[in-house]
Motif scaffolding. Structure first.
Motif, PDB file in Angstrom:
ATOM      1  N   ALA A   3      -0.304  -2.226  -4.941  1.00 23.09           N
ATOM      2  CA  ALA A   3      -1.425  -2.562  -5.817  1.00 23.09           C
ATOM      3  C   ALA A   3      -2.379  -1.382  -5.948  1.00 23.09           C
ATOM      4  CB  ALA A   3      -2.155  -3.788  -5.295  1.00 23.09           C
ATOM      5  N   GLU A   4      -2.599  -0.659  -4.855  1.00 23.25           N
ATOM      6  CA  GLU A   4      -3.490   0.499  -4.903  1.00 23.25           C
ATOM      7  C   GLU A   4      -2.898   1.642  -5.712  1.00 23.25           C
ATOM      8  OE1 GLU A   4      -4.349   1.453  -0.850  1.00 23.25           O
ATOM      9  OE2 GLU A   4      -5.575  -0.342  -0.551  1.00 23.25           O
ATOM     10  N   SER A   5      -1.573   1.701  -5.790  1.00 23.21           N
ATOM     11  CA  SER A   5      -0.940   2.792  -6.527  1.00 23.21           C
ATOM     12  C   SER A   5      -0.851   2.523  -8.020  1.00 23.21           C
ATOM     13  CB  SER A   5       0.466   3.064  -5.966  1.00 23.21           C
ATOM     14  OG  SER A   5       1.336   2.003  -6.272  1.00 23.21           O
ATOM     15  N   LEU A   6      -1.228   1.315  -8.444  1.00 18.10           N
ATOM     16  CA  LEU A   6      -1.211   1.005  -9.869  1.00 18.10           C
ATOM     17  C   LEU A   6      -2.242   1.861 -10.592  1.00 18.10           C
ATOM     18  CD1 LEU A   6      -0.992  -2.887  -9.773  1.00 18.10           C
ATOM     19  CD2 LEU A   6       0.789  -1.301 -10.491  1.00 18.10           C
ATOM     20  N   PRO A   7      -1.911   2.289 -11.806  1.00 16.01           N
ATOM     21  CA  PRO A   7      -2.871   3.127 -12.535  1.00 16.01           C
ATOM     22  C   PRO A   7      -4.135   2.357 -12.878  1.00 16.01           C
ATOM     23  CG  PRO A   7      -1.035   2.514 -13.943  1.00 16.01           C
ATOM     24  CD  PRO A   7      -0.709   2.027 -12.563  1.00 16.01           C
ATOM     25  N   GLY A   8      -5.252   3.036 -12.725  1.00 12.50           N
ATOM     26  CA  GLY A   8      -6.522   2.453 -13.103  1.00 12.50           C
ATOM     27  C   GLY A   8      -7.212   1.649 -12.026  1.00 12.50           C
ATOM     28  N   THR A   9      -6.559   1.395 -10.907  1.00 12.22           N
ATOM     29  CA  THR A   9      -7.197   0.585  -9.880  1.00 12.22           C
ATOM     30  C   THR A   9      -8.173   1.381  -9.035  1.00 12.22           C
ATOM     31  OG1 THR A   9      -5.364   0.951  -8.345  1.00 12.22           O
ATOM     32  CG2 THR A   9      -5.287  -1.037  -9.704  1.00 12.22           C
ATOM     33  N   THR A  10      -8.050   2.705  -9.042  1.00  8.51           N
ATOM     34  CA  THR A  10      -8.949   3.522  -8.233  1.00  8.51           C
ATOM     35  C   THR A  10     -10.043   4.171  -9.067  1.00  8.51           C
ATOM     36  OG1 THR A  10      -7.500   5.451  -8.466  1.00  8.51           O
ATOM     37  CG2 THR A  10      -7.161   4.042  -6.544  1.00  8.51           C
ATOM     38  N   GLN A  56       4.773  -7.109   4.903  1.00  5.86           N
ATOM     39  CA  GLN A  56       4.920  -7.317   3.466  1.00  5.86           C
ATOM     40  C   GLN A  56       3.560  -7.289   2.763  1.00  5.86           C
ATOM     41  OE1 GLN A  56       7.637  -7.388   1.611  1.00  5.86           O
ATOM     42  NE2 GLN A  56       8.890  -7.066   3.431  1.00  5.86           N
ATOM     43  N   ALA A  57       2.543  -7.836   3.396  1.00  2.00           N
ATOM     44  CA  ALA A  57       1.198  -7.821   2.806  1.00  2.00           C
ATOM     45  C   ALA A  57       0.698  -6.384   2.673  1.00  2.00           C
ATOM     46  CB  ALA A  57       0.237  -8.639   3.657  1.00  2.00           C
ATOM     47  N   LYS A  58       0.973  -5.550   3.671  1.00  2.00           N
ATOM     48  CA  LYS A  58       0.567  -4.141   3.589  1.00  2.00           C
ATOM     49  C   LYS A  58       1.313  -3.432   2.470  1.00  2.00           C
ATOM     50  CE  LYS A  58      -1.257  -2.983   8.043  1.00  2.00           C
ATOM     51  NZ  LYS A  58      -1.548  -1.843   8.847  1.00  2.00           N
TER      52      LYS A  58
END
Length: 120
Positions: A59-66, A51-53
């Protein structure tokens, strides 16, 4: 899931003596066998890691996080310029609407004046 896992660990754990100075005085009547409990705790740990993965992936796929800081600053500047342009357009539209309203008001006043002077 985390709550139910903690509830299981709390309710199904057997009492274990951790110090020779402190004896176990009461047993947990709902406790599972040591092997079953150990196997279940391994499953719980695996589920929590999975679940943590999933959460990290989401969270990484959210826009603007990368985006790098430079990219974010560039995007902000573009949005700010777009906002300024739209503000100018809005002010112009308001000015035109005010002119039309004033013109319409003047026409209605003239009509009312002509109507009033023609009836007297």
């Amino acid at each position: 899931m985390l709550f139910s896992s903690l509830h299981y660990l709390h309710k199904r754990a057997g009492m274990v003596q951790v110090s020779s100075d402190i004896p176990v005085t009461q047993q947990n009547s709902n406790a599972e066998s040591s092997d079953d409990f150990s196997q279940r705790t391994q499953e719980i740990a695996t589920d929590i890691c999975r679940q943590a993965k999933k959460i990290d992936t989401l969270a990484e796929s959210l826009p603007g996080t990368t985006n790098a800081t430079g990219e974010l600053e560039k995007d902000f500047q573009e949005l700010n310029q777009e906002n300024e342009q739209v503000t100018v357009e809005l002010r112009e539209a308001n000015r035109q609407a005010r002119e039309l309203l004033d013109s319409l008001s003047a026409m209605l006043t003239a009509i009312a004046d002509n109507f009033g002077s023609s009836t007297t």
